[in-house]
Scaffold this motif. Structure first.
Motif, mmCIF file in Angstrom:
data_model
loop_
_atom_site.group_PDB
_atom_site.id
_atom_site.type_symbol
_atom_site.label_atom_id
_atom_site.label_comp_id
_atom_site.label_asym_id
_atom_site.label_seq_id
_atom_site.Cartn_x
_atom_site.Cartn_y
_atom_site.Cartn_z
ATOM 1 N N LEU A 88 2.031 5.718 -15.165
ATOM 2 C CA LEU A 88 1.311 4.882 -14.065
ATOM 3 C C LEU A 88 -0.280 5.022 -14.198
ATOM 4 N N THR A 89 -0.590 4.127 -15.268
ATOM 5 C CA THR A 89 -2.301 4.087 -15.684
ATOM 6 C C THR A 89 -3.135 3.568 -13.989
ATOM 7 N N VAL A 90 -3.068 2.914 -13.453
ATOM 8 C CA VAL A 90 -3.590 2.590 -12.048
ATOM 9 C C VAL A 90 -4.597 4.261 -12.236
ATOM 10 N N THR A 93 0.631 -1.282 -0.039
ATOM 11 C CA THR A 93 0.292 0.099 0.089
ATOM 12 C C THR A 93 0.483 1.010 0.043
ATOM 13 N N ASN A 94 2.385 1.263 1.373
ATOM 14 C CA ASN A 94 2.516 2.618 0.656
ATOM 15 C C ASN A 94 3.364 2.794 -0.086
ATOM 16 N N PHE A 95 4.081 1.460 -1.081
ATOM 17 C CA PHE A 95 4.758 2.016 -2.373
ATOM 18 C C PHE A 95 4.107 2.541 -3.609
ATOM 19 N N ILE A 96 2.876 1.265 -3.569
ATOM 20 C CA ILE A 96 1.879 2.497 -4.759
ATOM 21 C C ILE A 96 1.208 3.656 -4.581
ATOM 22 N N ALA A 97 1.020 4.377 -3.013
ATOM 23 C CA ALA A 97 0.846 5.227 -3.042
ATOM 24 C C ALA A 97 2.584 6.155 -3.499
ATOM 25 N N MET A 98 3.799 5.682 -3.117
ATOM 26 C CA MET A 98 4.465 6.377 -3.051
ATOM 27 C C MET A 98 5.324 6.951 -4.993
ATOM 28 N N CYS A 99 4.638 5.944 -5.660
ATOM 29 C CA CYS A 99 4.325 5.780 -6.705
ATOM 30 C C CYS A 99 3.351 6.854 -7.729
ATOM 31 N N PHE A 126 5.484 1.624 -15.286
ATOM 32 C CA PHE A 126 5.828 2.370 -14.876
ATOM 33 C C PHE A 126 6.685 2.800 -14.661
ATOM 34 N N LEU A 127 7.503 2.205 -13.882
ATOM 35 C CA LEU A 127 8.807 1.544 -13.351
ATOM 36 C C LEU A 127 10.214 1.704 -13.941
ATOM 37 N N GLU A 128 9.308 1.688 -15.148
ATOM 38 C CA GLU A 128 10.740 1.386 -17.109
ATOM 39 C C GLU A 128 10.240 2.518 -17.223
ATOM 40 N N GLY A 129 9.570 2.998 -16.780
ATOM 41 C CA GLY A 129 9.920 4.633 -17.161
ATOM 42 C C GLY A 129 8.202 5.292 -17.782
ATOM 43 N N LEU A 170 -9.414 -11.661 -4.852
ATOM 44 C CA LEU A 170 -8.487 -10.606 -4.672
ATOM 45 C C LEU A 170 -7.819 -11.100 -5.567
ATOM 46 N N ASP A 171 -7.321 -10.633 -6.973
ATOM 47 C CA ASP A 171 -6.383 -10.968 -8.323
ATOM 48 C C ASP A 171 -5.273 -10.095 -8.078
ATOM 49 N N PRO A 172 -4.432 -9.899 -7.697
ATOM 50 C CA PRO A 172 -3.144 -8.862 -7.556
ATOM 51 C C PRO A 172 -2.602 -9.061 -9.595
ATOM 52 N N SER A 173 -2.695 -9.717 -10.454
ATOM 53 C CA SER A 173 -2.022 -10.078 -11.081
ATOM 54 C C SER A 173 -2.287 -9.326 -12.509
ATOM 55 N N PRO A 174 -3.707 -8.844 -12.756
ATOM 56 C CA PRO A 174 -3.911 -8.024 -13.931
ATOM 57 C C PRO A 174 -2.894 -6.080 -13.343
ATOM 58 N N PHE A 175 -2.348 -5.888 -12.231
ATOM 59 C CA PHE A 175 -2.488 -4.396 -12.015
ATOM 60 C C PHE A 175 -0.272 -4.571 -11.936
#
Length: 370
Positions: free
Chosen positions: A361-363, A296-302, A355-358, A343-348
């Motif tokens: 962020l589409t979420v 949760t922290n990491f995606i909010a930072m992204c 995003f991390l590759e440049g 819960l299915d995290p795989s699509p995200f």
């Protein structure tokens, strides 16, 4: 009588020894590491993760438990032999059991009967007693009733977390972050990002930023099944959520007394599947597992980094690794558990990796400004 020598009460002598034991334990413990995440595809943006999983009891809650015990001891609420009761089935209970054993008082964690075997074993490892209830909605009432029956002290993390920590400094987590950032190229973070459980850590960070007059802003990430985001957005402290949070350690069914909206600049609501996707992405980047709240922290930072990039800004962002993913082998890292909880995290995961590759962020998220 003149010339007589006062005798220190036994209760005060015991409290002094208990405080000294906790302080000695803190001095034996090194500060937690601040990791810089290598992200060459995001030039000008620096990600830092303060690793709270390295505390003796393995989580951010170690700081809270230490502060709560010192607060109770110095206020005369816990004395020799006083049973300590807490409403928690998670990391706070593990850490409080550790400190209770250290000073020699009984500890009771009030928890739902459905609590994982791993957490029960961790609490019992430190000598704690697990008091099970069938209706999780009664956790506060049952804790108060057990306290009355035992003649003990209800630690009540959700009320006392924000007042037990010295937010002005004294090596609290905010003070530690800024000390460790001093030699970095962007020593004053643009954003500090944190999720909320009790609200105590966000209160400490937010107050510290204002006290030190830092330009950093505080963004707090909330999860699906929690009252914090809605309460913040609507300025309603009576907000409630009927379902329990699926991201352990964060999200609450009510606006807890320790949650201080006035020190928060921005809030974000993160879907649980996105939190777990970010947890998996970060775990691969670090080469070791982290827990769901860290996701949760990491995606909010992204999210904040993506906005900075859109506006042509550079700077640093800091968040926390709250605990290790090893505690969640049978939940967040289990396909069976994920399926059972819908819960299915795989699509995200690909979107976060892109995003991390440049990429962008589409979420999408809900957000609110203070």
């Amino acid at each position: 009588m003149a010339g007589s020598r006062a005798v220190e009460p036994a209760s005060r002598a015991w409290a002094d020894r208990a405080v000294a034991a906790i302080e000695a334990d803190q001095h034996r413990s090194a500060d937690t590491h601040l990791w810089k995440l290598d992200l060459p595809a995001l030039p000008g943006i620096d990600f830092y993760l303060k690793d709270e999983s390295t505390h003796p009891t393995g989580s951010l809650k170690h700081r809270l438990a230490r502060s709560l015990f010192l607060y109770a001891l110095c206020n005369g609420l816990v004395r020799e032999g006083t049973p300590v009761i807490e409403a928690s089935s998670g990391s706070t209970a593990v850490s409080e059991a550790y400190f209770a054993r250290m000073i020699g008082v009984p500890f009771y964690a009030v928890m739902p009967r459905s609590t994982s075997r791993e957490k029960i074993a961790a609490i019992e490892h430190y000598g704690g007693n697990c008091h099970f209830i069938d209706d999780g909605r009664r956790i506060y009432a049952e804790s108060a009733e057990l306290t009355e029956r035992l003649g003990g002290h209800f630690m009540d993390q959700f009320t006392h977390a924000e007042r037990a920590t010295d937010w002005r400094g004294n090596n609290n987590i905010a003070d530690s972050i800024f000390g460790q950032m001093r030699e970095e190229r962007h020593p004053i973070p643009s954003w500090i990002v944190m999720s909320a459980g009790t609200g105590g850590t966000t209160a400490t960070i937010g107050r510290y930023l204002r006290y030190k007059q830092h330009a950093s802003r505080l963004s707090v990430a909330d999860v699906e099944r929690s009252a914090f985001f809605e309460g913040f957005a609507t300025h309603d402290r009576e907000c409630r959520c009927e379902q329990p949070s699926r991201i352990e350690g964060i999200g609450r069914p009510r606006m807890e007394p320790s949650f201080v909206p006035g020190v928060i600049d921005h809030m974000l609501r993160v879907p649980d599947a996105v939190s777990l996707a970010a947890m998996r992405v970060l775990s691969r980047r670090l080469g070791r597992r982290v827990g769901g709240s860290t996701g949760t922290n990491f995606i909010a930072m992204c999210f904040q980094a993506a906005r900075m990039i859109e506006h042509g800004k550079t700077g640093s962002l800091v968040t926390l690794i709250c605990d290790s993913g090893d505690r969640y082998a049978n939940t967040y890292y289990s396909d069976e558990w994920l399926a059972a909880n819908g819960l299915d995290p795989s699509p995200f995961e690909p979107a976060i990796e892109a995003f991390l590759e440049g990429g962008k962020l589409t979420v999408e998220f809900e957000e609110s400004w203070g």
